[in-house]
Design a protein around this motif. Structure first.
Motif, short mmCIF file in Angstrom:
data_model
loop_
_atom_site.label_atom_id
_atom_site.label_comp_id
_atom_site.label_asym_id
_atom_site.label_seq_id
_atom_site.Cartn_x
_atom_site.Cartn_y
_atom_site.Cartn_z
N SER A 159 0.93 -1.43 0.42
CA SER A 159 -0.18 -0.30 0.11
C SER A 159 1.07 1.17 -0.24
O SER A 159 1.20 2.41 -0.51
CB SER A 159 -0.90 -0.26 1.36
N THR B 296 0.80 3.55 -3.37
CA THR B 296 0.24 4.60 -3.33
C THR B 296 0.79 6.06 -2.95
O THR B 296 0.00 7.76 -3.03
CB THR B 296 -1.14 4.34 -1.96
N LEU C 236 -6.47 7.43 -3.46
CA LEU C 236 -5.62 6.91 -4.16
C LEU C 236 -5.80 5.98 -4.57
O LEU C 236 -5.35 5.05 -4.03
CB LEU C 236 -3.94 7.51 -2.80
N ALA D 203 -4.40 2.45 -6.05
CA ALA D 203 -3.57 1.65 -5.64
C ALA D 203 -3.52 0.57 -6.81
O ALA D 203 -3.99 -0.09 -7.39
CB ALA D 203 -4.40 0.84 -4.29
#
Length: 412
Positions: free
Chosen positions: A227, A231, A266, A268
């Protein structure tokens, strides 16, 4: 060494997240008023905590010499800056030594047993040194100068700021008589502010990132690492996510931005949601609380607690023991920024939006080549030079080079 009197106490109260206590346990009123001012300006609690640590160090210096805060002079500020340049950083006992009841070492060894301040052979990043870094001293100078500026405005402090501006800044603004044909020169804001070297942000090369990812033991840690690097969110932004924030259908993870406190979704990578699902299946099966408004990241052992920054940092350090590296959580954000900024098909303005930078110039630092790329290109250059044939010697005087090329059949 300064006596460790007083403390910065975390209250758990959202209206007063931190407060500075003197050696007698009483609240330091000038600092409490300034903390209220910072909160009114919209500063997050993490900023208040960072400023409070610098103020605690300064107040311990004043308490050691019996100088009241409102009577601090520029001589005191100058001596404090000199002390930070020469004094060793205090060594605090780790919780594991306290639990075992043994004596902590004078200086904890690094991941690879290197000397303090020496570069890491894997990452090239310097290990923490014995002295206060220039960036730490610069941050302390800025915080203390701002604190006394506020005290002067409120009529609570000395008549003069103990941490003055640079002499070149007095009575005017920066670059007041700048020639537009010349480049801007760096201006030191504070007289006692050290010069901080601007370093290129460190990224994790792809091969080392794969090794780091393979060293993780749990699906939660793999989901976190994936993550962060996909992101580009800050470590604390992602750790504050709720269980309703991931949207696998749209491949989005919503975070609360550090500065503006706005919510931003965001994008990912698809693998991130695979690891996230594996973590959630194992976590819910073990009894971790479920709920849309509950934290997304939890500890893996009872009693269940939300995963904080320090626990995530310890997880990353444990994974690097076998690698001998010293990457930090923020290096994952640098890695994501480098990967996105170096893609020619991704506009730099999109990268700025993902990283939540206020200015495009901040994002442009990731366009420059990293240290690893520079070293790789230079080594390839030297390899090409070693394999290239030596140029023919120049002809003797009186010979025409064109005639020699025809004679020996050399291409012209």
């Amino acid at each position: 060494m300064l006596p460790e009197t007083g403390c910065l106490e975390e209250t758990g109260n959202p209206y007063e997240p931190y407060r500075l206590l003197d050696p007698a346990g009483a609240v330091v009123i000038p600092v409490a008023v300034w903390f209220s001012e910072l909160q009114a300006q919209g500063k997050p609690s993490s900023t208040v905590r960072s400023y409070g640590k610098d103020l605690l160090r300064w107040f311990r210096f004043l308490w050691a010499f019996g100088v009241p805060c409102e009577r601090a002079s520029r001589v005191d500020a100058r001596d404090f800056v000199r002390w930070m340049q020469m004094a060793d950083k205090p060594v605090r006992m780790h919780w594991c030594y306290k639990a075992r009841g043994v004596t902590a070492p004078s200086r904890p060894p690094g991941l690879t047993g290197l000397e303090p301040g020496s570069p890491n052979p894997v990452t090239g990043k310097p290990t923490p040194g014995l002295k206060y870094a220039a960036s730490t001293r610069a941050h302390a100078e800025t915080v203390l100068r701002s604190f006394y500026d506020f005290q002067l405005e409120e009529g609570m402090g000395p008549l003069l700021n103990p941490f003055p501006l640079d002499r070149a800044r007095r009575g005017g603004r920066a670059h007041a008589h700048h020639d537009p044909r010349e480049p801007f020169a760096a201006v030191r804001q504070g007289r006692y502010r050290p010069r901080v070297v601007q370093r290129i942000p460190r990224r994790i090369p792809d091969a080392l990132f794969d090794a780091l990812f393979a060293a993780l033991k749990y699906d939660r840690d793999r989901a976190l690492l994936s993550s962060w690097v996909s992101t580009g969110a800050r470590a604390e932004e992602l750790l504050s996510s709720r269980q309703r924030d991931p949207d696998p259908g749209q491949q989005l993870i919503t975070v609360v931005r550090k500065g503006s406190r706005k919510q931003q979704a965001l994008p990912a990578a698809p693998d991130t949601f695979v690891w996230l699902r594996l973590y959630q299946e194992g976590a819910w099966g073990s009894g971790i609380p479920r709920g849309a408004s509950l934290p997304l990241w939890w500890t893996l052992r009872r009693p269940w607690r939300p995963l904080n920054y320090h626990a995530a940092r310890a997880m990353l350090i444990r994974a690097q023991v076998l690698l001998g590296s010293n990457w930090t959580l923020h290096d994952l954000r640098h890695t994501a920024a480098y990967r996105m900024a170096r893609d020619p098909e991704l506009p730099l303005t999109h990268v700025q939006w993902v990283l939540d930078h206020a200015h495009l110039s901040t994002t442009q630092i990731y366009v420059t080549a990293g240290l690893e790329e520079i070293v790789e290109e230079l080594l390839a250059y030297h390899a090409r030079r070693a394999t290239q044939p030596a140029p023919p010697p120049p002809p003797a005087a009186g010979y025409d080079p064109a005639s020699l090329d025809v004679l020996f059949g050399r291409p012209r």
